[in-house]
Design a protein around this motif. Structure first.
Motif, PDB file in Angstrom:
ATOM      1  N   LEU A 134       1.206  -1.077  -0.428  1.00 47.53           N
ATOM      2  CA  LEU A 134      -0.274  -0.098   0.336  1.00 47.53           C
ATOM      3  C   LEU A 134       1.258   0.960   0.041  1.00 47.53           C
ATOM      4  O   LEU A 134       0.448   1.789  -0.698  1.00 47.53           O
ATOM      5  CB  LEU A 134      -0.769   0.079   1.108  1.00 47.53           C
ATOM      6  N   PHE A 135       1.918   1.614   0.875  1.00 43.90           N
ATOM      7  CA  PHE A 135       2.991   2.579   0.661  1.00 43.90           C
ATOM      8  C   PHE A 135       3.257   2.718  -0.748  1.00 43.90           C
ATOM      9  O   PHE A 135       3.423   4.398  -1.399  1.00 43.90           O
ATOM     10  CB  PHE A 135       4.060   2.816   1.989  1.00 43.90           C
ATOM     11  N   LEU A 136       3.939   1.747  -1.606  1.00 42.65           N
ATOM     12  CA  LEU A 136       4.257   2.043  -2.458  1.00 42.65           C
ATOM     13  C   LEU A 136       3.329   2.591  -3.223  1.00 42.65           C
ATOM     14  O   LEU A 136       3.191   3.545  -4.553  1.00 42.65           O
ATOM     15  CB  LEU A 136       4.460   0.779  -3.461  1.00 42.65           C
ATOM     16  N   LEU A 137       2.174   1.654  -3.207  1.00 41.04           N
ATOM     17  CA  LEU A 137       0.699   2.537  -4.013  1.00 41.04           C
ATOM     18  C   LEU A 137       0.451   3.873  -3.892  1.00 41.04           C
ATOM     19  O   LEU A 137       0.176   4.446  -4.650  1.00 41.04           O
ATOM     20  CB  LEU A 137      -0.303   1.072  -3.945  1.00 41.04           C
ATOM     21  N   ARG A 138       0.718   3.903  -2.995  1.00 39.32           N
ATOM     22  CA  ARG A 138      -0.339   5.612  -2.521  1.00 39.32           C
ATOM     23  C   ARG A 138       1.273   6.159  -2.966  1.00 39.32           C
ATOM     24  O   ARG A 138       0.679   7.928  -3.293  1.00 39.32           O
ATOM     25  CB  ARG A 138      -0.033   5.569  -0.921  1.00 39.32           C
ATOM     26  N   ARG A 139       2.525   6.179  -2.250  1.00 43.54           N
ATOM     27  CA  ARG A 139       3.734   6.985  -2.516  1.00 43.54           C
ATOM     28  C   ARG A 139       4.064   6.997  -3.782  1.00 43.54           C
ATOM     29  O   ARG A 139       4.862   8.051  -3.812  1.00 43.54           O
ATOM     30  CB  ARG A 139       4.779   7.121  -0.816  1.00 43.54           C
ATOM     31  N   LYS A 140       4.575   6.043  -4.396  1.00 42.16           N
ATOM     32  CA  LYS A 140       5.914   5.697  -5.739  1.00 42.16           C
ATOM     33  C   LYS A 140       5.037   6.348  -6.222  1.00 42.16           C
ATOM     34  O   LYS A 140       5.211   7.004  -7.243  1.00 42.16           O
ATOM     35  CB  LYS A 140       6.557   4.426  -4.936  1.00 42.16           C
ATOM     36  N   HIS A 141       3.601   4.584  -6.724  1.00 41.29           N
ATOM     37  CA  HIS A 141       2.532   5.229  -8.109  1.00 41.29           C
ATOM     38  C   HIS A 141       1.827   5.992  -7.289  1.00 41.29           C
ATOM     39  O   HIS A 141       1.459   6.696  -9.093  1.00 41.29           O
ATOM     40  CB  HIS A 141       2.075   3.894  -7.912  1.00 41.29           C
ATOM     41  N   ARG A 142       1.340   6.568  -6.821  1.00 36.99           N
ATOM     42  CA  ARG A 142       0.244   8.003  -6.517  1.00 36.99           C
ATOM     43  C   ARG A 142      -0.694   7.519  -6.857  1.00 36.99           C
ATOM     44  O   ARG A 142      -1.793   8.353  -7.060  1.00 36.99           O
ATOM     45  CB  ARG A 142       0.880   9.379  -7.073  1.00 36.99           C
ATOM     46  N   PHE A 143      -1.070   5.998  -6.454  1.00 32.38           N
ATOM     47  CA  PHE A 143      -2.511   5.973  -6.889  1.00 32.38           C
ATOM     48  C   PHE A 143      -3.555   6.326  -5.828  1.00 32.38           C
ATOM     49  O   PHE A 143      -3.371   6.194  -4.521  1.00 32.38           O
ATOM     50  CB  PHE A 143      -2.474   4.054  -6.508  1.00 32.38           C
ATOM     51  N   GLN A 144      -4.414   6.842  -6.095  1.00 29.60           N
ATOM     52  CA  GLN A 144      -5.407   7.351  -5.753  1.00 29.60           C
ATOM     53  C   GLN A 144      -7.012   6.976  -4.944  1.00 29.60           C
ATOM     54  O   GLN A 144      -8.387   7.295  -4.779  1.00 29.60           O
ATOM     55  CB  GLN A 144      -5.491   8.987  -5.525  1.00 29.60           C
ATOM     56  N   GLY A 145      -7.093   5.312  -5.892  1.00 25.46           N
ATOM     57  CA  GLY A 145      -7.846   4.760  -5.666  1.00 25.46           C
ATOM     58  C   GLY A 145      -8.519   4.528  -4.366  1.00 25.46           C
ATOM     59  O   GLY A 145      -8.506   4.533  -3.820  1.00 25.46           O
ATOM     60  N   TYR A 146      -9.572   3.486  -4.658  1.00 26.37           N
ATOM     61  CA  TYR A 146     -10.487   2.325  -3.511  1.00 26.37           C
ATOM     62  C   TYR A 146      -9.259   1.727  -3.381  1.00 26.37           C
ATOM     63  O   TYR A 146      -8.899   0.259  -4.230  1.00 26.37           O
ATOM     64  CB  TYR A 146     -11.625   1.943  -3.784  1.00 26.37           C
ATOM     65  N   ILE A 147      -9.479   1.414  -1.960  1.00 30.64           N
ATOM     66  CA  ILE A 147      -7.902   0.241  -1.056  1.00 30.64           C
ATOM     67  C   ILE A 147      -8.496  -0.386  -0.320  1.00 30.64           C
ATOM     68  O   ILE A 147      -9.416   0.110   0.637  1.00 30.64           O
ATOM     69  CB  ILE A 147      -6.478   0.614  -1.046  1.00 30.64           C
ATOM     70  N   HIS A 148      -9.190  -1.188  -0.469  1.00 32.22           N
ATOM     71  CA  HIS A 148     -10.259  -2.305   0.444  1.00 32.22           C
ATOM     72  C   HIS A 148      -8.596  -3.879   0.971  1.00 32.22           C
ATOM     73  O   HIS A 148      -8.142  -4.361   0.060  1.00 32.22           O
ATOM     74  CB  HIS A 148     -11.115  -2.931   0.487  1.00 32.22           C
ATOM     75  N   VAL A 149      -7.917  -3.590   2.282  1.00 36.36           N
ATOM     76  CA  VAL A 149      -7.220  -4.961   3.085  1.00 36.36           C
ATOM     77  C   VAL A 149      -7.437  -5.219   4.513  1.00 36.36           C
ATOM     78  O   VAL A 149      -8.531  -4.633   4.541  1.00 36.36           O
ATOM     79  CB  VAL A 149      -5.979  -3.890   3.295  1.00 36.36           C
ATOM     80  N   LYS A 150      -7.883  -6.102   3.703  1.00 39.66           N
ATOM     81  CA  LYS A 150      -7.339  -6.804   5.122  1.00 39.66           C
ATOM     82  C   LYS A 150      -6.635  -7.084   6.089  1.00 39.66           C
ATOM     83  O   LYS A 150      -5.157  -7.126   6.313  1.00 39.66           O
ATOM     84  CB  LYS A 150      -7.553  -8.363   5.108  1.00 39.66           C
ATOM     85  N   ALA A 151      -6.940  -6.791   7.391  1.00 38.33           N
ATOM     86  CA  ALA A 151      -5.294  -6.659   9.030  1.00 38.33           C
ATOM     87  C   ALA A 151      -5.802  -7.822   9.214  1.00 38.33           C
ATOM     88  O   ALA A 151      -6.808  -8.519   9.622  1.00 38.33           O
ATOM     89  CB  ALA A 151      -6.578  -5.939   9.688  1.00 38.33           C
ATOM     90  N   ILE A 152      -4.395  -8.037   8.788  1.00 35.12           N
ATOM     91  CA  ILE A 152      -4.299  -9.345   9.985  1.00 35.12           C
ATOM     92  C   ILE A 152      -4.306  -9.786  11.522  1.00 35.12           C
ATOM     93  O   ILE A 152      -3.262  -9.099  12.085  1.00 35.12           O
ATOM     94  CB  ILE A 152      -2.321 -10.439   9.044  1.00 35.12           C
ATOM     95  N   PRO A 153      -5.507 -10.691  12.271  1.00 37.53           N
ATOM     96  CA  PRO A 153      -5.211 -10.695  13.639  1.00 37.53           C
ATOM     97  C   PRO A 153      -3.687 -10.882  14.368  1.00 37.53           C
ATOM     98  O   PRO A 153      -2.652 -12.259  13.943  1.00 37.53           O
ATOM     99  CB  PRO A 153      -5.853 -11.589  14.005  1.00 37.53           C
ATOM    100  N   GLY A 154      -3.194 -10.634  14.820  1.00 43.82           N
ATOM    101  CA  GLY A 154      -1.775 -11.428  15.635  1.00 43.82           C
ATOM    102  C   GLY A 154      -0.646 -10.078  14.920  1.00 43.82           C
ATOM    103  O   GLY A 154      -0.071 -10.588  15.852  1.00 43.82           O
ATOM    104  N   ALA A 155      -0.914  -9.668  14.258  1.00 46.25           N
ATOM    105  CA  ALA A 155       0.501  -8.716  13.613  1.00 46.25           C
ATOM    106  C   ALA A 155       0.325  -7.230  14.352  1.00 46.25           C
ATOM    107  O   ALA A 155      -0.483  -7.073  15.721  1.00 46.25           O
ATOM    108  CB  ALA A 155      -0.337  -8.277  11.923  1.00 46.25           C
ATOM    109  N   ASP A 156       1.754  -6.786  14.769  1.00 49.29           N
ATOM    110  CA  ASP A 156       2.002  -5.905  14.987  1.00 49.29           C
ATOM    111  C   ASP A 156       0.774  -4.289  14.840  1.00 49.29           C
ATOM    112  O   ASP A 156       0.646  -4.969  14.090  1.00 49.29           O
ATOM    113  CB  ASP A 156       3.175  -4.886  15.120  1.00 49.29           C
ATOM    114  N   PRO A 157       0.343  -3.911  16.390  1.00 47.57           N
ATOM    115  CA  PRO A 157      -0.744  -3.102  16.122  1.00 47.57           C
ATOM    116  C   PRO A 157       0.568  -1.317  15.191  1.00 47.57           C
ATOM    117  O   PRO A 157      -0.584  -1.074  14.740  1.00 47.57           O
ATOM    118  CB  PRO A 157      -0.624  -2.845  17.576  1.00 47.57           C
ATOM    119  N   GLU A 158       1.662  -0.923  15.557  1.00 44.95           N
ATOM    120  CA  GLU A 158       1.949  -0.549  14.742  1.00 44.95           C
ATOM    121  C   GLU A 158       1.683  -0.560  13.196  1.00 44.95           C
ATOM    122  O   GLU A 158       1.546   0.458  12.591  1.00 44.95           O
ATOM    123  CB  GLU A 158       3.557   0.055  15.257  1.00 44.95           C
ATOM    124  N   LEU A 159       1.946  -1.700  12.518  1.00 45.69           N
ATOM    125  CA  LEU A 159       2.217  -1.938  11.616  1.00 45.69           C
ATOM    126  C   LEU A 159       0.078  -1.787  10.763  1.00 45.69           C
ATOM    127  O   LEU A 159      -0.278  -1.156  10.018  1.00 45.69           O
ATOM    128  CB  LEU A 159       2.191  -3.576  11.243  1.00 45.69           C
TER     129      LEU A 159
END
Length: 443
Positions: A134-159
């Motif tokens: 997502l970081f590459l899409l938004r920052r490098k490729h400047r993609f401003q369309g809709y993104i739906h992503v799954k949050a992974i249970p048990g992952a680092d809360p900061e991520l």
């Protein structure tokens, strides 16, 4: 698109594997957010929605729906991607997902991205890959369309927090309605682990809204809200338990949607139920109808079902079934009933109820007006009056109305007080006659 990579699979071969592996994730939802492109990138998000469906304005809309990886260290019995299955495996790199998304968007194939993943190595590692994408899409490729992503249970809360500032919508799959079912069919997953990121996303959304009231240009956290998904039919819960869980999620976590996915037996496992009649799609449909009643019609789960009556009627939609069990509240006078009361009438939806309330300010309404306002008269006529008059004489009895609702296509004759009547077509103006004499059928 045929670029070869280190694993020996081409990008198109990976796409075929990972798009097929994503088909059991439910994503048929509107985007819920509206963001115009600022001229520095490509794409935009419109509130009409992003999904493989038709939006409220009639547009056919779509998104690229893929897994980052179908490799998984978990062994959930119901999942086609579980580690014990002998299946083709593939994993995208973050750059490959970006390349696919941008190229598909430029070709006008898609309007957004739905990205999920199996658990590669561990939850934190997987969430890190999703964040990089997502970081590459938004920052490098400047993609401003809709993104739906799954949050992974048990992952680092900061991520999860950082990813939430890049996504429009996030979801955490509840998987199964109860903790008991989860422990039996998904021993690597725990209810607390799933609810923790769900609460984090909720708190992040609330904090973001408060910051936006003070700082106009503050970054938005998951502006389209969060959703979840439950598998229906893999465990023996009744509809009452499932709907109660959904109602609790809406109240406690401010979810935008709870999705219900009919269980499909993709693995041979003795812990999984046999499905001689195929996936319980009708049951899934009834749950979606009831879910709509919870969110927009002011119903509560205990009104629709109970422990004594724990499952929906497969022959009638939940709203009609509720009305038939509460005939003491009907008929409703269209010209005087409140908006909340109109919503409880079968055949009257949210839009038509609003139109009725607005239109009757100018004068009394009759059945011709109701048809123009979008009321489904073939369902509503048993439960309403206009100026104190029914559309035509009907008995306010459960068995009688049930037969008419189930048999409305055949237009069978019925009898009232010794007189035989015929139910006329309500969608054929030439045959639609209000005169009682023309409805009489000679015995």
């Amino acid at each position: 698109m045929a670029l070869q990579i280190g694993t020996g699979l081409s990008l198109m071969e990976k796409l075929n594997i990972l798009s097929d592996a994503a088909k059991y994730d439910v994503a048929c939802t509107s985007s819920g957010s509206s963001r115009r492109g600022d001229g520095t990138g490509i794409g935009n998000t419109v509130s009409a929605g992003i999904c493989h469906s038709f939006a409220s304005d009639g547009r056919c809309i779509s998104l690229l729906k893929i897994l980052l990886s179908n490799e998984c260290v978990f062994d959930c019995r119901y999942c086609v991607n579980r580690c014990s299955n002998d299946t083709a495996r593939a994993t995208f790199t973050p750059e490959e997902v970006c390349s696919l998304t941008i190229e598909f968007y430029r070709r006008n194939y898609i309007e957004g991205l739905f990205l999920s993943s199996g658990i590669v190595k561990n939850p934190t590692y997987t969430m890190g890959l999703l964040y990089q994408t997502l970081f590459l899409l938004r920052r490098k490729h400047r993609f401003q369309g809709y993104i739906h992503v799954k949050a992974i249970p048990g992952a680092d809360p900061e991520l999860i927090r950082l990813t939430g500032f890049l996504a429009d919508r996030m979801s955490v799959n509840l998987e199964l309605p109860t903790a008991e079912g989860l422990s039996r069919l998904a021993p690597n997953k725990h209810r607390r682990t799933i609810l923790t990121p769900m609460r984090q996303i909720q708190n992040g959304i609330l904090s973001s809204r408060q910051e936006l009231t003070v700082y106009r240009h503050a970054p938005e956290f998951v502006p389209a809200g969060q959703s979840t998904q439950m598998i229906i039919g893999a465990t023996p819960e009744h509809d009452y338990e499932i709907l109660t869980v959904a109602e609790s999620l809406y109240r406690k976590f401010d979810l935008k949607r709870v999705f219900y996915s009919a269980f499909v037996r993709v693995n041979e496992d003795r812990e999984l139920p046999a499905l001689p009649g195929g996936p319980p799609l009708l049951r899934e449909h009834r749950l979606y109808q009831a879910d709509w009643l919870l969110r927009f019609y002011g119903f509560e789960a205990q009104e629709l079902l109970s422990r004594e009556r724990p499952d929906f009627n497969i022959f009638l939609d939940p709203k009609a079934d509720w009305a038939l069990r509460h005939l003491e509240r009907f008929p409703v006078e269209i010209n005087r009933a409140s908006y909340e009361t109109l919503l409880r009438v079968p055949g009257i939806g949210v839009k038509s109820a609003r139109r009725i309330v607005q239109a009757r300010r100018s004068g009394s309404l009759d059945y011709g007006h109701l048809k123009k306002l979008g009321v489904v008269l073939k369902r509503a006529l048993y439960f309403i009056t206009c100026c104190g008059r029914q559309m035509y004489p009907v008995r306010l009895e459960e068995d009688f109305i049930t037969r008419q609702l189930l048999d409305c296509r055949e237009r069978l004759p019925f009898e009232v007080d010794g007189v035989t009547y015929r139910q006329l077509s309500l969608f054929d103006d030439k045959r639609f006659v209000m005169d009682q004499q023309q409805m009489v059928v000679q015995a």
